[in-house]
Write a protein that holds these residues in place. Structure first.
Motif, mmCIF file in Angstrom:
data_model
loop_
_atom_site.group_PDB
_atom_site.id
_atom_site.type_symbol
_atom_site.label_atom_id
_atom_site.label_comp_id
_atom_site.label_asym_id
_atom_site.label_seq_id
_atom_site.Cartn_x
_atom_site.Cartn_y
_atom_site.Cartn_z
ATOM 1 N N LEU A 309 -72.251 105.601 92.365
ATOM 2 C CA LEU A 309 -73.621 105.858 92.531
ATOM 3 C C LEU A 309 -73.580 107.223 91.388
ATOM 4 N N PHE A 310 -72.679 108.102 91.868
ATOM 5 C CA PHE A 310 -72.927 109.370 90.971
ATOM 6 C C PHE A 310 -72.009 109.724 89.987
ATOM 7 N N GLY A 311 -70.777 108.836 89.977
ATOM 8 C CA GLY A 311 -69.987 109.061 89.092
ATOM 9 C C GLY A 311 -69.200 110.271 89.053
ATOM 10 N N ALA A 312 -68.220 110.613 87.844
ATOM 11 C CA ALA A 312 -67.724 111.959 88.082
ATOM 12 C C ALA A 312 -68.462 113.215 87.458
ATOM 13 N N SER A 313 -69.572 112.782 86.837
ATOM 14 C CA SER A 313 -70.400 113.788 86.560
ATOM 15 C C SER A 313 -71.082 114.659 87.530
ATOM 16 N N ILE A 333 -84.697 102.812 93.169
ATOM 17 C CA ILE A 333 -84.930 103.946 94.193
ATOM 18 C C ILE A 333 -84.985 105.469 93.375
ATOM 19 N N PHE A 334 -85.464 106.194 93.988
ATOM 20 C CA PHE A 334 -85.521 107.531 93.694
ATOM 21 C C PHE A 334 -84.767 108.467 94.579
ATOM 22 N N ILE A 335 -84.133 109.430 93.854
ATOM 23 C CA ILE A 335 -82.982 110.410 94.649
ATOM 24 C C ILE A 335 -83.272 111.732 94.294
ATOM 25 N N ILE A 336 -83.140 112.784 95.174
ATOM 26 C CA ILE A 336 -83.001 114.077 94.885
ATOM 27 C C ILE A 336 -81.836 114.420 95.325
ATOM 28 N N CYS A 337 -81.041 115.227 94.456
ATOM 29 C CA CYS A 337 -79.503 115.728 94.739
ATOM 30 C C CYS A 337 -79.388 116.974 94.356
ATOM 31 N N GLY A 338 -78.163 117.657 94.722
ATOM 32 C CA GLY A 338 -77.825 118.835 94.216
ATOM 33 C C GLY A 338 -78.540 119.975 94.845
ATOM 34 N N MET A 344 -83.728 111.755 90.206
ATOM 35 C CA MET A 344 -83.039 110.765 89.345
ATOM 36 C C MET A 344 -83.630 109.574 90.106
ATOM 37 N N SER A 345 -83.249 108.540 89.100
ATOM 38 C CA SER A 345 -83.684 107.203 89.765
ATOM 39 C C SER A 345 -82.434 106.179 89.472
ATOM 40 N N TYR A 346 -82.471 105.290 90.726
ATOM 41 C CA TYR A 346 -81.119 104.184 90.412
ATOM 42 C C TYR A 346 -81.799 102.947 90.470
ATOM 43 N N ASP A 347 -81.352 102.306 89.477
ATOM 44 C CA ASP A 347 -81.715 100.852 89.161
ATOM 45 C C ASP A 347 -80.756 99.972 90.073
ATOM 46 N N MET A 348 -81.016 99.278 91.099
ATOM 47 C CA MET A 348 -80.184 98.590 91.617
ATOM 48 C C MET A 348 -79.736 97.359 91.150
ATOM 49 N N ASP A 349 -80.492 96.774 90.270
ATOM 50 C CA ASP A 349 -80.042 95.290 89.598
ATOM 51 C C ASP A 349 -79.024 96.027 88.472
ATOM 52 N N ARG A 351 -77.416 98.829 88.520
ATOM 53 C CA ARG A 351 -76.518 99.715 88.952
ATOM 54 C C ARG A 351 -76.237 100.846 88.142
ATOM 55 N N LYS A 352 -77.454 101.559 87.665
ATOM 56 C CA LYS A 352 -77.314 102.623 86.644
ATOM 57 C C LYS A 352 -78.136 103.948 87.303
ATOM 58 N N LEU A 353 -77.672 104.962 87.262
ATOM 59 C CA LEU A 353 -78.323 106.144 87.854
ATOM 60 C C LEU A 353 -78.831 106.931 86.441
ATOM 61 N N CYS A 354 -80.190 107.343 86.536
ATOM 62 C CA CYS A 354 -80.839 107.999 85.327
ATOM 63 C C CYS A 354 -81.234 109.378 85.720
ATOM 64 N N PHE A 355 -80.919 110.591 84.843
ATOM 65 C CA PHE A 355 -81.515 111.876 85.261
ATOM 66 C C PHE A 355 -82.925 111.807 84.874
#
Length: 387
Positions: A309-313, A333-338, A344-349, A351-355
């Protein structure tokens, strides 16, 4: 399809007003598909006279920040779903009457529920239900417990009725239960108060089930009932009359204690919940959908490890994130993190996380999760008796 319509198919004989009313009752994703049927349908949906009736996409999020080194210490913001440009909504809600303080408690299908503290007496308040898109509002009288209640939610379905309901979940301590008689369930709800805008009065219902609701628990109003995630890791469902209570069990993850329900959400007319847990393979986020509300059958829609989900970055965000919303018409889905509260948004189809943007550390309210309230505009005029 357009050729068939031009040749005189029955649907081509439907007037624009009736067709617009039909399309307005389908989900946003289906409305987008309707634009592709024909040029007539596309122009009909885009026309200003009909556009206000149509389902709208997610516009953005209301959120607050607190900084003791500034004045005022608490500030309210609206962040567009793109993270860019001027706010689509004035977060000050300047069209409302002047109050000493205002808290946005909930948003349901375009209406906001606000708790407004009066300047004449800091302990007294009004509830105000308003529509930011039309700047119409109506005052809801407070109950004797409103100043102490932590969980208040709004129920409204514009395709069903122009009336709304306000739900006050009154815990044992607020209700006045003696300390020696309090249950073992911390924050246990003792009584439910429901306000109907149609009747204009509050009704109180005593409860015979035991549960507590986290202050940040998001509600979903669907099919005339409010759905809320509880601290006990199940979903409580209550109708607008307060009589029909149901408890919906959720699938048990491998390690129950480490898998709180992060939230209950609505997308594409289905109820979803998300949770995260830890197993031998590491940490994971799972997304579940309620396929049938009567059989209470849940289906696992998505599962992703925190590493993927978050990758190395953003690997450090594994224990510092919160799912805040679903996009109404997409598997996103929309996520708040850190610590800096990155949206951030995450496209489940895909599997891509976007800032999207960084809300800033000031948006963290105490030890709790950052409170962001998703907003979908409503351009019709449901508050017929409002201002």
């Amino acid at each position: 399809m357009e050729g068939a319509l031009m040749r005189g198919e029955p649907i081509s004989k439907i007037t624009d007003d009736i067709l617009a009313d039909i399309i307005s009752r389908v989900p946003y994703k289906s409305t987008c598909c309707c634009k592709c049927v024909s040029t007539r349908w596309r122009d009909l949906i885009s026309h200003p006279d009909h556009r206000k009736k149509m389902p709208q996409p997610l516009a953005g999020f209301f959120h607050e920040s607190y900084n003791k080194n500034r004045f005022p210490r608490c500030a309210r913001y609206f962040t567009n779903v793109s993270g860019e440009g001027e706010p689509l909504v004035d977060p000050s809600l300047s069209f409302l009457p002047k109050y000493n303080g205002l808290d946005i408690l909930d948003c349901c299908n375009g209406l906001l529920l606000c708790r407004c503290w009066k300047a004449t007496d800091p302990k007294t308040l009004d509830y105000v239900v308003c529509n930011p898109a039309t700047e119409r509002w109506v005052v809801v009288p407070a109950t004797d417990w409103s100043s102490k209640v932590n969980v208040v939610r709004l129920g409204f379905e514009p395709t069903v009725s122009s009336h709304f309901h306000v739900f006050e979940f009154i815990d044992e301590e607020t209700w006045g239960i003696d300390e020696s008689e309090l249950s073992d369930c911390d924050g246990c709800i003792e009584t439910l108060a429901i306000y109907s805008s149609k009747a204009g009065v509050w009704k109180h219902r005593s409860l015979d089930i035991m549960f507590a609701i986290p202050t940040s628990s998001r509600g979903v109003f669907l099919n005339g009932a409010l759905h809320l995630a509880t601290s006990n890791n199940f979903i409580v469902v209550v109708g607008v009359e307060g009589n029909n209570w149901r408890l919906i069990d959720i699938p048990m993850p491998p390690y129950y204690d480490d898998a709180p329900i992060v939230g209950v959400f609505l997308s594409q007319r289905q109820l979803y919940f998300t949770n995260y847990y830890y197993d031998s393979d590491g940490e994971e986020l799972s997304v579940w959908a309620l396929e049938d509300c009567y059989s209470e059958k849940w289906t696992l829609k998505h599962n992703v490890s925190h590493l993927e989900l978050f990758g190395a970055s953003y690997s450090s965000f594994g224990n510092l994130y919160n799912v805040i919303s679903f996009y109404p018409g997409r598997n996103m889905i929309f996520i708040i993190c850190g610590y800096e509260n990155m949206l951030m948004s995450y496209d489940m189809d895909r599997r891509k996380l976007c800032f999207i943007c960084q809300l800033g550390r000031d948006c963290q309210i105490g030890w709790d999760k950052t409170l962001c309230i998703p907003y979908v505009p409503l351009y019709s005029e449901p508050l017929a008796d409002g201002h």
